[in-house]
Write a protein that holds these residues in place. Sequence first.
Motif, PDB file in Angstrom:
ATOM      1  N   PRO A 155       0.822  -1.604  -0.135  1.00 31.96           N
ATOM      2  CA  PRO A 155      -0.441  -0.242   0.145  1.00 31.96           C
ATOM      3  C   PRO A 155       0.849   0.985  -0.118  1.00 31.96           C
ATOM      4  O   PRO A 155      -0.040   2.133  -0.163  1.00 31.96           O
ATOM      5  CB  PRO A 155      -0.493   0.229   1.468  1.00 31.96           C
ATOM      6  N   PHE A 156       2.219   1.184  -0.134  1.00 30.66           N
ATOM      7  CA  PHE A 156       2.793   2.610  -0.249  1.00 30.66           C
ATOM      8  C   PHE A 156       3.860   2.059  -1.277  1.00 30.66           C
ATOM      9  O   PHE A 156       4.296   3.705  -1.274  1.00 30.66           O
ATOM     10  CB  PHE A 156       4.230   2.045   1.732  1.00 30.66           C
ATOM     11  N   ILE A 157       4.532   1.522  -1.612  1.00 30.21           N
ATOM     12  CA  ILE A 157       4.929   1.453  -2.579  1.00 30.21           C
ATOM     13  C   ILE A 157       4.556   1.328  -4.549  1.00 30.21           C
ATOM     14  O   ILE A 157       3.312   0.521  -4.241  1.00 30.21           O
ATOM     15  CB  ILE A 157       6.367   1.117  -3.127  1.00 30.21           C
ATOM     16  N   ALA A 158       3.841   2.652  -4.625  1.00 27.72           N
ATOM     17  CA  ALA A 158       3.121   2.407  -6.178  1.00 27.72           C
ATOM     18  C   ALA A 158       4.833   1.776  -7.596  1.00 27.72           C
ATOM     19  O   ALA A 158       5.949   2.451  -8.086  1.00 27.72           O
ATOM     20  CB  ALA A 158       2.599   3.943  -7.312  1.00 27.72           C
ATOM     21  N   VAL A 166      13.478  -0.893  -8.349  1.00 23.22           N
ATOM     22  CA  VAL A 166      14.734  -0.907  -7.733  1.00 23.22           C
ATOM     23  C   VAL A 166      14.476  -2.648  -6.771  1.00 23.22           C
ATOM     24  O   VAL A 166      15.704  -3.362  -7.753  1.00 23.22           O
ATOM     25  CB  VAL A 166      15.673   0.499  -6.614  1.00 23.22           C
ATOM     26  N   LEU A 167      13.680  -2.366  -6.273  1.00 23.44           N
ATOM     27  CA  LEU A 167      13.202  -4.088  -5.686  1.00 23.44           C
ATOM     28  C   LEU A 167      12.652  -4.585  -6.780  1.00 23.44           C
ATOM     29  O   LEU A 167      13.263  -6.241  -6.655  1.00 23.44           O
ATOM     30  CB  LEU A 167      12.465  -3.691  -4.381  1.00 23.44           C
ATOM     31  N   GLN A 218       3.165  -4.420 -14.732  1.00 22.83           N
ATOM     32  CA  GLN A 218       2.581  -3.524 -13.577  1.00 22.83           C
ATOM     33  C   GLN A 218       3.504  -1.888 -13.903  1.00 22.83           C
ATOM     34  O   GLN A 218       2.964  -0.764 -14.333  1.00 22.83           O
ATOM     35  CB  GLN A 218       2.203  -3.820 -12.747  1.00 22.83           C
ATOM     36  N   MET A 219       4.728  -2.111 -13.756  1.00 25.87           N
ATOM     37  CA  MET A 219       5.666  -1.152 -14.367  1.00 25.87           C
ATOM     38  C   MET A 219       5.677   0.018 -15.919  1.00 25.87           C
ATOM     39  O   MET A 219       6.003   0.607 -15.814  1.00 25.87           O
ATOM     40  CB  MET A 219       6.649  -0.885 -13.975  1.00 25.87           C
ATOM     41  N   GLY A 220       5.213  -0.921 -16.549  1.00 31.93           N
ATOM     42  CA  GLY A 220       4.869  -0.071 -18.206  1.00 31.93           C
ATOM     43  C   GLY A 220       6.436  -1.132 -19.125  1.00 31.93           C
ATOM     44  O   GLY A 220       6.095  -0.704 -19.577  1.00 31.93           O
TER      45      GLY A 220
END
Length: 406
Positions: A155-158, A166-167, A218-220
């Motif tokens: 819920p914190f990292i879009a 990076v993760l 999801q990141m494109g």
Amino acid sequence: MGDEYSDHQMIKSQPQFEVVIVEPPIDDHHTITKPQSQIVIKRSLSLTPILTSLHAGYFRITLSLCSQALLWKTLGKSPPSDAHAIRRLFSLLPSTAFAILWSIALFTLALLSLLYILRCLLHFQRVKSEFLHHVGVNYLFAPFISWLLLLQSSPFIAPESTYYSVLWWVFVVPVIVLDIKIYGQWFTKGKRFVSAVANPTSQISVIGNLVAARAAAQMGWGETAICMFSLGMAHYLVLFVTLYQRLAGNASNNLPAMLRPVFFLFIAAPSIASLAWNAISGTYDNVSKMLFFLSLFLFMSLVSRPTLFRKAMRKFSLAWWAYSFPLTVLALASAEYAQDVNSGVAHAMMLILSVLSVLVALALMAFTAFNTYVLLLDSDPKPSASSDGGGQGGGDLDSSSPSVSS
């Protein structure tokens, strides 16, 4: 594979508390010496029993919890105005419950990851033998899959943030390294032949690639997502055909009865593939639907044969957690399908699968809480040469002699 260290050497190599107990001798024949009392207390306070019994199969728990968090996040999204009443009902799920579940999943995954890192540092030979085992090696993907699922449900990292990308690399690079090692041995003249070592847990490697593909989409990152998806699906087809044929000498024929819940991984792979392709294409098209229907068919095939899992259900074991993750990702795929079709039947199916997934996860959490001591000191049975589960004795996957060499 037995531990090559003696008890004294294991105790000496571990960081432990120094507790000194001085007790007066009762008589000349019943004297408790200081070194003896220290050794007994050191054994009770040492992490050695936990680290020696811990193996990558414990990450079944985090796979379940992290996928549950993703399911709750998906169902809790605000539906469109024309959504079915059942879909709008799920949007009423309290956000606090999702936050608590996500926090529990994060704490559990971080704790298990820390313990496994200590195991790698202090008991590397056991980790090595786990890698050489035809079942244990597949669960080495599980911690990275869990982190990717937790990242997608965060819920914190879009997905648009730099931290997310990076993760993603941090968790995907080990998956790619394991892919090259394992798939390379299948493809080239290695000793880990797919026809000999293939078993239901081999699909975890495929799931790792597909989860990474969904996160990349999801990141494109369309090209990266297609790359990971094609890598996973190509080897999934090889595995599916190999496992379906059940060739003589195949490792899946030698799974003990206590490990039969891993057959539910047949459901997980096409379900994750359906979700990944949905993220890549941007719509729940026919490819995603076909993969979802395949996973639904496999689910019905398994639940229609309860006697297959009768021996595994006689006594609680870590293998029970293999039920939860496949059910959860199947519920996720049904939620995406219901959102696209928007029919009463599709939403009813989503409701049934989602409720079943939550109930199974809650039941497993309760059983685990009541059997914590057994879970910490007990482990998976050794795969035996008999297919009827004759090798149900103790011993973790990494403590048995590997049937193949690297």
